[in-house]
Scaffold this motif. Structure first.
Motif, PDB file in Angstrom:
ATOM      1  N   ASP A 166       0.860  -1.188   0.000  1.00 50.84           N
ATOM      2  CA  ASP A 166       0.000   0.000   0.000  1.00 50.84           C
ATOM      3  C   ASP A 166       0.899   1.242   0.000  1.00 50.84           C
ATOM      4  OD1 ASP A 166      -2.265   1.615   0.084  1.00 50.84           O
ATOM      5  OD2 ASP A 166      -3.278   0.366   1.582  1.00 50.84           O
ATOM      6  N   TYR A 198      -3.188   2.323   9.262  1.00 56.21           N
ATOM      7  CA  TYR A 198      -2.093   2.887   8.492  1.00 56.21           C
ATOM      8  C   TYR A 198      -0.966   3.365   9.418  1.00 56.21           C
ATOM      9  CZ  TYR A 198      -5.743   3.438   4.876  1.00 56.21           C
ATOM     10  OH  TYR A 198      -6.763   3.237   3.989  1.00 56.21           O
ATOM     11  N   ASP A 224       0.862   2.230   4.522  1.00 53.62           N
ATOM     12  CA  ASP A 224      -0.551   2.017   4.804  1.00 53.62           C
ATOM     13  C   ASP A 224      -0.911   0.534   4.853  1.00 53.62           C
ATOM     14  OD1 ASP A 224      -0.792   4.717   4.836  1.00 53.62           O
ATOM     15  OD2 ASP A 224      -2.161   4.891   3.132  1.00 53.62           O
ATOM     16  N   GLN A 277       0.056  -1.279   7.051  1.00 49.98           N
ATOM     17  CA  GLN A 277       0.115  -1.492   8.495  1.00 49.98           C
ATOM     18  C   GLN A 277       1.440  -2.088   8.974  1.00 49.98           C
ATOM     19  OE1 GLN A 277      -3.428  -3.459   9.977  1.00 49.98           O
ATOM     20  NE2 GLN A 277      -4.741  -2.452   8.449  1.00 49.98           N
TER      21      GLN A 277
END
Length: 615
Positions: A94, A137, A113, A115
């Motif tokens: 991401d 995020y 983002d 994680q």
């Protein structure tokens, strides 16, 4: 705030100062990375290989490299000397929010983002560790400046501190197990983790956008969508919230510690930059823009410089003026430093403190006027609100212990500027922009009606230079009348020759050299900022720009071995341009016809114009 440089561009999402060169990288929302020289105010290069916004950017501390991370899930490592991307690191799933080099190890830290936080070895071009634990995020992740720690901020409303000492020992010790054997999760065959969560900081009510370590103290600062800036303290066993700074009225985008002062800087989508006092936890300064939200802050590692990115570009700025107030008399330089008046002997290079200054003003001393007859000084302090400006009148002790100097009682009054005009008289430009003449007891002797002016400068006994927006006027205080006027906009400094036969008027990009009667002899225009100037005992005016040392002469130069091309008419002005980087030298000379001479078409060229009076 003193704005040193400003750009207009697409939204700036990432910033990084070069540690040694006057460069700043700006990563933009349109996918472009810009490399600027903030001293020359020029765009050096731009890099356009990312597909979509670029949010993370960072210079390497030693190598000619920088790293970027964007919404295309890619981390790119660039060589700015080769002007190209060296390689791309793939693995995030991401948007990539931040990318940072480690100060010592060949590592890159990225936050995404997806994680996760990833640590990459840019020499082997592999991912060596994945830090998992956040459940939203990850907006920011940074290495500690000296310890094996990482701090991260996430929209899961937490700030986490990670211990990566295991990763250092395994990757950088002799006989270390290769990453490919352990796998990139950071867990080896026996279950030991390379990176573990050391502290979880909970206190923000909404997502956290930024977190950063203090450069030397065990402190962390964070900024979040709850509009708060929080300060945290940590030790080996725990971490806790110290205090909260409240004042922003929209999401806090970024918050950083001042590298050398007990200050915190934060900016926000409320279109403001705020400066906070760490000890008092209160706001001390606020700077606003009319239409642009702020997204990122960068602090120079060594200088008093900061950069802030907003919706339509970026600004490079200082928090306060660093130029010390000073005065020169004979071979002595008097200047203010750290609440002391100091004296430097040019002959012996002996630097001593002569007296301690009165405290009570939170603003530094702006200017100084020295009276050799009475051995007294006027120290002017310029407040943010000019009407609150003050000056102090001191008599310098005749004998003082430099190790423990006296602290004489000064006489303080309100006023924009105070300048000596006689042995026992000085002039004060008050808050109503009228002129007061005072004696050594700080008592008003008389009021003088003067033309409208913004500033006053010394112009010899009984005279002043009055500055307005468009020019400078020579004013006789005794006769209460104007003697001469020249047109030059926004003069910042006035420099008299030792015999007061010539004066140089310095503006931001211009210098005007005049005689005692304020007849203009020479106009010099610079495309970059004029910084300072001084007269040599031979009548040479030496001045500095942001990156050059130059000089102008008010009479013909007589060499021991004269050369035919160096002959000059009386009253002509010569300019020698000496580039600091390469030894290019350019001479310009006036002839009997008025001329405008322009140097080679570079960004640092200067233009010199001689009016008819200088023919």
């Amino acid at each position: 705030m003193l704005t040193k440089f400003e750009t207009k561009s697409a939204r700036v999402k990432g910033l990084s100062f070069h540690p040694k060169r006057p460069w700043v990288l700006a990563s933009l929302h349109n996918g472009v990375i810009q490399l600027w020289d903030y001293r020359m105010c020029t765009l050096i290069d731009k890099f356009d290989e990312h597909d979509g916004p670029v949010r993370g950017i960072d210079f390497h501390k030693q190598q000619p490299l920088f790293v970027s991370g964007g919404d295309d899930y890619k981390i790119k490592v660039w060589n700015y000397k080769l002007r190209r991307c060296l390689f791309t690191l793939l693995g995030h799933l991401d948007y990539i929010r931040t990318t940072f080099f480690h100060h010592e190890y060949p590592w890159i830290l990225s936050a995404s983002d997806d994680q996760t936080i990833r640590i990459w070895n840019w020499q082997s071009r592999t991912c060596v560790c994945v830090l998992t634990g956040h459940n939203h995020y990850v907006m920011c992740a940074q290495f500690h400046p000296s310890e094996d720690l990482v701090v991260s901020a996430s929209l899961d409303q937490t700030v986490r501190v990670w211990d990566i000492s295991g990763l250092r020992k395994k990757n950088l010790s002799p006989g270390a197990v290769e990453t490919e054997v352990r796998g990139i999760t950071g867990v080896d065959l026996f279950g030991a983790s390379d990176a573990v969560v050391k502290h979880v900081l909970e206190g923000h009510d909404r997502g956290v956008n930024w977190a950063a370590f203090h450069p030397s103290m065990p402190l962390i600062v964070s900024g979040a969508d709850d509009r708060q800036v929080k300060i945290w303290r940590m030790n080996e066993s725990k971490a806790w919230e110290l205090d909260t700074c409240r004042g922003h009225y929209n999401n806090v985008s970024c918050a950083v510690f001042h590298p050398r002062q007990e200050l915190i800087l934060s900016n926000s989508e409320d279109k403001s930059i705020r400066v906070w006092d760490m000890s008092k936890r209160t706001g001390v300064q606020t700077f606003r823009r009319d239409h642009d939200r702020f997204w990122v802050l960068g602090a120079h590692p060594n200088l008093n410089l900061f950069a802030a990115g907003h919706d339509s570009g970026m600004i490079v700025f200082k928090l306060e003026r660093e130029r010390p107030a000073y005065a020169v008399h004979g071979n002595m330089l008097y200047y203010v430093k750290d609440r002391f008046l100091r004296q430097l002997d040019f002959n012996s290079s002996k630097d001593t403190a002569v007296m301690q200054l009165r405290s009570g003003s939170k603003f530094p001393v702006f200017s100084m006027s020295y009276n050799p007859a009475e051995n007294a000084v006027l120290l002017c302090t310029r407040a943010t609100n000019l009407e609150n400006s003050t000056y102090d009148l001191y008599s310098i002790p005749k004998e003082s212990d430099s190790q423990n100097p006296d602290a004489p009682e000064g006489k303080r009054s309100s006023g924009l500027t105070a300048v000596w005009v006689a042995r026992n008289r000085f002039a004060v430009l008050d808050r109503m922009h009228s002129l007061l003449i005072k004696n050594l007891k700080n008592e008003i002797v008389k009021k003088v009606q003067v033309p409208s002016c913004e500033e006053i400068f010394y112009a010899g006994t009984g005279s002043l230079l009055l500055r307005d927006a468009d020019g400078v006027t020579l004013f006789d205080v005794q006769q209460k009348r104007s003697l001469a006027t020249v047109k030059i906009a926004k003069v910042k400094y006035v420099v008299w020759s030792s015999d007061t036969s010539h004066v140089a008027l310095l503006a931001k990009h211009a210098i005007m050299i005049c005689n005692r009667k304020l007849d203009s002899l020479c106009n010099i225009h610079e495309n970059i900022r004029v910084k300072s100037g001084a007269w040599d005992e031979s009548g040479v005016f030496i001045y500095t720009t942001s990156n050059h040392i130059k000089y102008a002469l008010t009479s013909g130069w007589h060499w021991r071995q004269p050369r035919p091309w160096m002959s000059a008419a009386a009253g002509s002005v010569w300019v020698r341009q000496h580039c600091c980087r390469d030894t290019t030298r350019l001479w310009k000379c006036a002839t009997r016809e008025p001329r405008t001479l322009t140097s080679s078409p570079s960004s640092t060229s200067s233009r010199v114009t001689w009016p008819s009076c200088a023919r």
